[in-house]
Design a protein around this motif. Structure first.
Motif, PDB file in Angstrom:
ATOM      1  N   MET A 294       0.841  -1.193   0.000  1.00 37.65           N
ATOM      2  CA  MET A 294       0.000   0.000   0.000  1.00 37.65           C
ATOM      3  C   MET A 294       0.882   1.251   0.000  1.00 37.65           C
ATOM      4  O   MET A 294       1.752   1.405   0.863  1.00 37.65           O
ATOM      5  N   LEU A 295       0.670   2.123  -0.965  1.00 40.77           N
ATOM      6  CA  LEU A 295       1.391   3.382  -1.058  1.00 40.77           C
ATOM      7  C   LEU A 295       0.558   4.471  -0.402  1.00 40.77           C
ATOM      8  O   LEU A 295      -0.636   4.583  -0.656  1.00 40.77           O
ATOM      9  N   THR A 296       1.195   5.286   0.424  1.00 41.72           N
ATOM     10  CA  THR A 296       0.480   6.374   1.077  1.00 41.72           C
ATOM     11  C   THR A 296       0.925   7.706   0.490  1.00 41.72           C
ATOM     12  O   THR A 296       2.115   8.027   0.483  1.00 41.72           O
ATOM     13  N   ILE A 297      -0.047   8.454  -0.026  1.00 44.86           N
ATOM     14  CA  ILE A 297       0.197   9.801  -0.538  1.00 44.86           C
ATOM     15  C   ILE A 297      -0.418  10.781   0.446  1.00 44.86           C
ATOM     16  O   ILE A 297      -1.611  10.698   0.759  1.00 44.86           O
ATOM     17  N   GLY A 298       0.406  11.705   0.937  1.00 45.45           N
ATOM     18  CA  GLY A 298      -0.070  12.684   1.896  1.00 45.45           C
ATOM     19  C   GLY A 298      -0.127  14.070   1.277  1.00 45.45           C
ATOM     20  O   GLY A 298       0.789  14.477   0.559  1.00 45.45           O
ATOM     21  N   PHE A 299      -1.181  14.783   1.562  1.00 46.58           N
ATOM     22  CA  PHE A 299      -1.366  16.135   1.046  1.00 46.58           C
ATOM     23  C   PHE A 299      -1.225  17.141   2.180  1.00 46.58           C
ATOM     24  O   PHE A 299      -1.888  17.020   3.210  1.00 46.58           O
ATOM     25  N   ILE A 300      -0.358  18.110   1.970  1.00 40.72           N
ATOM     26  CA  ILE A 300      -0.268  19.245   2.880  1.00 40.72           C
ATOM     27  C   ILE A 300      -0.892  20.414   2.127  1.00 40.72           C
ATOM     28  O   ILE A 300      -0.291  20.976   1.213  1.00 40.72           O
ATOM     29  N   GLY A 301      -2.103  20.736   2.494  1.00 41.61           N
ATOM     30  CA  GLY A 301      -2.921  21.676   1.725  1.00 41.61           C
ATOM     31  C   GLY A 301      -4.109  20.944   1.158  1.00 41.61           C
ATOM     32  O   GLY A 301      -3.990  19.776   0.748  1.00 41.61           O
ATOM     33  N   ALA A 302      -5.270  21.605   1.155  1.00 44.88           N
ATOM     34  CA  ALA A 302      -6.499  20.931   0.733  1.00 44.88           C
ATOM     35  C   ALA A 302      -7.331  21.802  -0.200  1.00 44.88           C
ATOM     36  O   ALA A 302      -8.553  21.760  -0.173  1.00 44.88           O
ATOM     37  N   GLY A 303      -6.658  22.586  -1.033  1.00 48.01           N
ATOM     38  CA  GLY A 303      -7.358  23.454  -1.972  1.00 48.01           C
ATOM     39  C   GLY A 303      -7.884  22.705  -3.177  1.00 48.01           C
ATOM     40  O   GLY A 303      -7.908  21.462  -3.209  1.00 48.01           O
ATOM     41  N   ASN A 304      -8.292  23.463  -4.190  1.00 47.11           N
ATOM     42  CA  ASN A 304      -8.929  22.853  -5.359  1.00 47.11           C
ATOM     43  C   ASN A 304      -8.039  21.850  -6.068  1.00 47.11           C
ATOM     44  O   ASN A 304      -8.503  20.784  -6.497  1.00 47.11           O
ATOM     45  N   MET A 305      -6.735  22.173  -6.225  1.00 43.67           N
ATOM     46  CA  MET A 305      -5.862  21.256  -6.943  1.00 43.67           C
ATOM     47  C   MET A 305      -5.619  19.990  -6.136  1.00 43.67           C
ATOM     48  O   MET A 305      -5.619  18.875  -6.679  1.00 43.67           O
ATOM     49  N   ALA A 306      -5.414  20.140  -4.832  1.00 46.15           N
ATOM     50  CA  ALA A 306      -5.238  18.959  -3.989  1.00 46.15           C
ATOM     51  C   ALA A 306      -6.468  18.069  -4.067  1.00 46.15           C
ATOM     52  O   ALA A 306      -6.355  16.840  -4.213  1.00 46.15           O
ATOM     53  N   GLN A 307      -7.637  18.660  -4.002  1.00 46.68           N
ATOM     54  CA  GLN A 307      -8.871  17.872  -4.067  1.00 46.68           C
ATOM     55  C   GLN A 307      -9.016  17.172  -5.415  1.00 46.68           C
ATOM     56  O   GLN A 307      -9.467  16.023  -5.483  1.00 46.68           O
ATOM     57  N   ALA A 308      -8.626  17.839  -6.496  1.00 47.12           N
ATOM     58  CA  ALA A 308      -8.693  17.218  -7.814  1.00 47.12           C
ATOM     59  C   ALA A 308      -7.779  15.995  -7.882  1.00 47.12           C
ATOM     60  O   ALA A 308      -8.167  14.943  -8.418  1.00 47.12           O
ATOM     61  N   MET A 309      -6.578  16.111  -7.332  1.00 53.15           N
ATOM     62  CA  MET A 309      -5.643  14.982  -7.350  1.00 53.15           C
ATOM     63  C   MET A 309      -6.143  13.840  -6.471  1.00 53.15           C
ATOM     64  O   MET A 309      -6.031  12.661  -6.844  1.00 53.15           O
ATOM     65  N   ILE A 310      -6.687  14.178  -5.316  1.00 53.03           N
ATOM     66  CA  ILE A 310      -7.239  13.144  -4.429  1.00 53.03           C
ATOM     67  C   ILE A 310      -8.338  12.367  -5.146  1.00 53.03           C
ATOM     68  O   ILE A 310      -8.393  11.134  -5.098  1.00 53.03           O
ATOM     69  N   LYS A 311      -9.220  13.086  -5.835  1.00 52.85           N
ATOM     70  CA  LYS A 311     -10.300  12.427  -6.580  1.00 52.85           C
ATOM     71  C   LYS A 311      -9.730  11.515  -7.665  1.00 52.85           C
ATOM     72  O   LYS A 311     -10.214  10.401  -7.874  1.00 52.85           O
ATOM     73  N   GLY A 312      -8.686  11.980  -8.347  1.00 52.23           N
ATOM     74  CA  GLY A 312      -8.106  11.195  -9.423  1.00 52.23           C
ATOM     75  C   GLY A 312      -7.496   9.893  -8.952  1.00 52.23           C
ATOM     76  O   GLY A 312      -7.582   8.866  -9.643  1.00 52.23           O
ATOM     77  N   TRP A 313      -6.872   9.918  -7.787  1.00 56.09           N
ATOM     78  CA  TRP A 313      -6.243   8.703  -7.251  1.00 56.09           C
ATOM     79  C   TRP A 313      -7.191   7.852  -6.421  1.00 56.09           C
ATOM     80  O   TRP A 313      -6.831   6.754  -6.004  1.00 56.09           O
ATOM     81  N   SER A 314      -8.395   8.331  -6.187  1.00 61.84           N
ATOM     82  CA  SER A 314      -9.295   7.637  -5.254  1.00 61.84           C
ATOM     83  C   SER A 314      -9.715   6.258  -5.749  1.00 61.84           C
ATOM     84  O   SER A 314     -10.083   5.395  -4.955  1.00 61.84           O
ATOM     85  N   GLY A 315      -9.662   6.034  -7.060  1.00 61.96           N
ATOM     86  CA  GLY A 315     -10.072   4.741  -7.582  1.00 61.96           C
ATOM     87  C   GLY A 315      -9.019   3.650  -7.473  1.00 61.96           C
ATOM     88  O   GLY A 315      -9.302   2.489  -7.754  1.00 61.96           O
ATOM     89  N   ASN A 316      -7.814   4.008  -7.080  1.00 55.87           N
ATOM     90  CA  ASN A 316      -6.726   3.035  -6.963  1.00 55.87           C
ATOM     91  C   ASN A 316      -6.719   2.442  -5.554  1.00 55.87           C
ATOM     92  O   ASN A 316      -6.390   3.131  -4.589  1.00 55.87           O
ATOM     93  N   GLN A 317      -7.064   1.183  -5.454  1.00 56.15           N
ATOM     94  CA  GLN A 317      -7.159   0.531  -4.149  1.00 56.15           C
ATOM     95  C   GLN A 317      -5.803   0.304  -3.494  1.00 56.15           C
ATOM     96  O   GLN A 317      -5.736  -0.035  -2.307  1.00 56.15           O
ATOM     97  N   GLU A 318      -4.725   0.502  -4.259  1.00 55.24           N
ATOM     98  CA  GLU A 318      -3.383   0.327  -3.709  1.00 55.24           C
ATOM     99  C   GLU A 318      -2.819   1.634  -3.156  1.00 55.24           C
ATOM    100  O   GLU A 318      -1.671   1.676  -2.700  1.00 55.24           O
ATOM    101  N   ILE A 319      -3.611   2.701  -3.228  1.00 55.34           N
ATOM    102  CA  ILE A 319      -3.158   4.004  -2.731  1.00 55.34           C
ATOM    103  C   ILE A 319      -4.036   4.445  -1.576  1.00 55.34           C
ATOM    104  O   ILE A 319      -5.265   4.459  -1.669  1.00 55.34           O
ATOM    105  N   GLN A 320      -3.388   4.777  -0.470  1.00 58.13           N
ATOM    106  CA  GLN A 320      -4.069   5.375   0.680  1.00 58.13           C
ATOM    107  C   GLN A 320      -3.708   6.860   0.694  1.00 58.13           C
ATOM    108  O   GLN A 320      -2.551   7.224   0.485  1.00 58.13           O
ATOM    109  N   GLN A 321      -4.685   7.716   0.933  1.00 58.13           N
ATOM    110  CA  GLN A 321      -4.438   9.146   0.908  1.00 58.13           C
ATOM    111  C   GLN A 321      -4.802   9.773   2.257  1.00 58.13           C
ATOM    112  O   GLN A 321      -5.816   9.424   2.869  1.00 58.13           O
ATOM    113  N   VAL A 322      -3.950  10.708   2.679  1.00 56.10           N
ATOM    114  CA  VAL A 322      -4.200  11.456   3.915  1.00 56.10           C
ATOM    115  C   VAL A 322      -3.997  12.933   3.615  1.00 56.10           C
ATOM    116  O   VAL A 322      -3.319  13.294   2.646  1.00 56.10           O
TER     117      VAL A 322
END
Length: 263
Positions: free
Chosen positions: A1-29
């Motif tokens: 499991m790969l963990t991608i962490g976001f520091i900042g939660a603006g529009n671009m961060a949210q767009a990237m989170i949505k894009g990776w959300s379908g990958n079950q091998e990626i955990q996002q914080v």
């Protein structure tokens, strides 16, 4: 499991989170002092209580704060960098160079400068990447593979980020404006607002997908649609003689000039 962490939660961060959300091998914080918990709840990921906590739980950290906050965030991350130096940083901070990132974070941190656009939210985006010359090819490949899940990506030199930002980063706004103009023409010529909107959106989206899937150059597709002397050719002639290319050149130039003011 790969963990991608976001520091900042603006529009671009949210767009990237949505894009990776379908990958079950990626955990996002995510961490953001004001919006982090709200964004985490809406996007079904985990919120952290500090930037340092994000660093210590992540394999790759996306810096997505306002550029002016870089120094403060970097100071908070210093203990984490010492404890866990293997974390890769992907910066989406506009106008912040690799040298500036290293000045804040340290010379040993592996940094990728990234320039995604909002279409990454639907895995049809574009991301420019820039790396230091000494970054290992395997690391470059791993980072590029992650961003390829969000659409197309190219490695560019930093000097090309200005034009890439104006076209790919700001371009969705300009394409949206063109789509709105098509819709308004439809309404003017008798369509309902709803039908005109759907017609314009489907035409723009379908044309883009057609070019991408068939790998046709834009003018090749245009020439396929047009019959010499026909109605499409008549409209196309008005479009080109009306100065479309110059208008876009002026639009992109104005965008680049404004972007340069923030660098």
């Amino acid at each position: 499991m790969l963990t991608i962490g976001f520091i900042g939660a603006g529009n671009m961060a949210q767009a990237m989170i949505k894009g990776w959300s379908g990958n079950q091998e990626i955990q996002q914080v995510v961490y953001s002092p004001h919006a982090g918990h709200k964004v985490a709840e809406s996007l079904h990921i985990e919120a952290k209580d500090s930037a340092l906590e994000v660093w210590l739980t992540s394999d790759l950290v996306v810096l997505a704060t306002p550029p002016a906050q870089l120094e403060a965030v970097a100071r908070e991350l210093q203990p984490g960098i010492l404890i866990k130096p293997s974390v890769i940083v992907a910066s989406v901070l506009g106008g912040i160079s690799l040298n500036q990132l290293h000045k804040a974070l340290g010379k040993t941190v592996v940094v990728a400068r990234t320039l995604p656009n909002v279409n990454v939210a639907v895995n049809y985006g574009y991301t420019a990447l820039a790396f230091d010359a000494d970054v290992d090819a395997d690391i470059k490949g791993a980072v590029a593979a992650l961003f390829l899940e969000l659409g197309r990506t190219d490695e560019l030199i930093e000097e090309q980020f200005g034009i890439a930002s104006a076209i790919a980063g700001s371009g969705p706004a300009f394409v949206a404006a063109f789509t709105e103009a098509l819709k308004e023409v439809g309404v003017t010529k008798g369509l309902t607002d709803e039908v005109a909107a759907k017609l314009a959106e489907q035409t723009v989206a379908g044309t883009a997908r057609h070019m991408a899937q068939t790998k046709k150059a834009p003018l090749d597709l245009a020439n396929e649609v047009m019959t010499p002397g026909g109605s499409t050719a008549a409209g196309f002639d008005v479009l080109t003689k009306g100065g479309l290319n110059q208008l876009l050149l002026d639009t992109i130039t104005a965008t680049m000039v404004k972007n340069a003011e923030f660098e």
